[in-house]
Design an enzyme around this catalytic site. Structure first.
Site, mmCIF file in Angstrom:
data_model
loop_
_atom_site.group_PDB
_atom_site.id
_atom_site.type_symbol
_atom_site.label_atom_id
_atom_site.label_comp_id
_atom_site.label_asym_id
_atom_site.label_seq_id
_atom_site.Cartn_x
_atom_site.Cartn_y
_atom_site.Cartn_z
ATOM 1 N N ASP A 118 0.807 -1.177 0.027
ATOM 2 C CA ASP A 118 0.072 -0.159 -0.072
ATOM 3 C C ASP A 118 1.074 1.113 0.034
ATOM 4 O OD1 ASP A 118 -3.205 0.277 1.497
ATOM 5 O OD2 ASP A 118 -1.693 2.060 1.236
ATOM 6 N N ARG B 181 -10.197 -12.465 7.103
ATOM 7 C CA ARG B 181 -9.044 -13.321 6.517
ATOM 8 C C ARG B 181 -9.415 -14.541 5.895
ATOM 9 N NH1 ARG B 181 -4.289 -10.404 8.501
ATOM 10 N NH2 ARG B 181 -4.716 -9.581 10.723
ATOM 11 N N LYS C 115 -1.220 -1.422 -4.368
ATOM 12 C CA LYS C 115 -2.262 -0.413 -4.747
ATOM 13 C C LYS C 115 -0.974 0.911 -5.041
ATOM 14 C CE LYS C 115 -5.915 -0.918 -1.641
ATOM 15 N NZ LYS C 115 -6.412 -0.624 -0.464
HETATM 16 C C1 PRP Z 1 -0.989 -4.697 6.144
HETATM 17 C C2 PRP Z 1 -0.269 -5.817 4.818
HETATM 18 C C3 PRP Z 1 1.131 -5.113 4.823
HETATM 19 C C4 PRP Z 1 1.040 -3.588 4.999
HETATM 20 C C5 PRP Z 1 1.092 -2.906 3.824
HETATM 21 O O1 PRP Z 1 -0.492 -5.322 7.423
HETATM 22 O O2 PRP Z 1 -0.082 -6.958 5.496
HETATM 23 O O3 PRP Z 1 1.976 -5.896 5.686
HETATM 24 O O4 PRP Z 1 -0.152 -3.570 5.553
HETATM 25 O O5 PRP Z 1 1.055 -1.644 4.003
HETATM 26 P P1 PRP Z 1 2.007 -0.697 3.710
HETATM 27 O O6 PRP Z 1 2.483 -0.741 2.161
HETATM 28 O O7 PRP Z 1 1.394 0.700 3.785
HETATM 29 O O8 PRP Z 1 3.251 -0.599 4.662
HETATM 30 P P2 PRP Z 1 -1.199 -4.748 8.764
HETATM 31 O O9 PRP Z 1 -0.295 -3.982 9.361
HETATM 32 O O10 PRP Z 1 -2.402 -4.541 8.456
HETATM 33 O O11 PRP Z 1 -1.239 -6.172 9.479
HETATM 34 P P3 PRP Z 1 -1.561 -7.663 9.347
HETATM 35 O O12 PRP Z 1 -0.600 -8.224 8.023
HETATM 36 O O13 PRP Z 1 -1.357 -8.542 10.328
HETATM 37 O O14 PRP Z 1 -2.954 -7.711 8.357
#
Ligand code: PRP
Length: 182
Positions: A105, A167, A133
């Site tokens: 992201d 999930r 994204k």
């Molecule tokens: C989500 C996803 C990535 C991160 C990406 O993790 O799994 O690790 O966000 O976002 P970024 O590119 O903006 O850094 P999240 O912190 O939601 O934890 P999770 O994997 O435990 O759901």
């Protein structure tokens, strides 16, 4: 799909995901022929992708997991702080590492982890991400193996959550806005 009133639509069906995962796995098999990469899955979101991907990769690999959080607590935006909740258990020094992530992201999570592994003297660090994204990117991060590029919609399922829910959906789904903006 398990029916859920918070789901707006399916973005990628389980079948579409499996087809793409196989193609990504084939690329990795090709690129790492004769090597034994260290696969570092980023928890929690990547657990299903790691399991499906590695069962299609035709290589000997070592598998490990790192757990970080930057969203959590019902947030839909990154806090910018990447907290290391669980480190790798294997030593990455001198290893060819493939970081496996569910979604890129802002790019902050992966760029921080990649930087950390290079500081620890990994021989190489590449990134395999199921989704990207690009419109949300805050830092530049190279994705070497990508499943799908997606628009800026909130996606859940296939390991991805909102507030720890959804999930275990088999498809990747778009969440209704009212489910996360209330
Ligand atoms: C989500 C996803 C990535 C991160 C990406 O993790 O799994 O690790 O966000 O976002 P970024 O590119 O903006 O850094 P999240 O912190 O939601 O934890 P999770 O994997 O435990 O759901």
């Amino acid at each position: 799909m398990k029916a859920h009133s918070d789901i707006k639509r399916i973005m990628f069906s389980a079948r579409q995901i499996q087809e793409r995962v196989k193609q990504v796995a084939d690329e990795i098999t090709q690129d790492y022929k004769g090597k034994r990469p260290l696969i570092a899955g980023v928890l929690k979101g990547a657990w299903i992708f790691v399991a499906d991907l590695l069962r299609q990769v035709e290589l000997d690999v070592d598998v490990d997991f790192i757990c970080v959080a930057s969203y959590g607590g019902g947030r839909t935006y990154t806090s910018g702080e990447v907290t290391l909740l669980k480190d790798l258990t294997l030593d990455c020094k001198g290893r060819d590492v493939i970081l496996v992530e569910d979604i890129v992201d802002s790019g902050i999570t992966l760029s921080r982890i990649k930087e950390m592994l290079l500081e620890r003297k990994a021989n190489s660090v590449r990134i395999a991400a199921l989704l990207s994204k690009p419109s949300r990117r805050k830092v530049n991060v190279e994705i070497n193996y990508l499943g799908f590029e997606v628009p800026d919609e909130f996606v859940v399922g296939y390991g991805m959550d909102f507030d720890e829910k959804f999930r275990t959906l088999q498809d990747i789904c778009v969440l209704k806005k009212e489910a996360y903006s209330s």
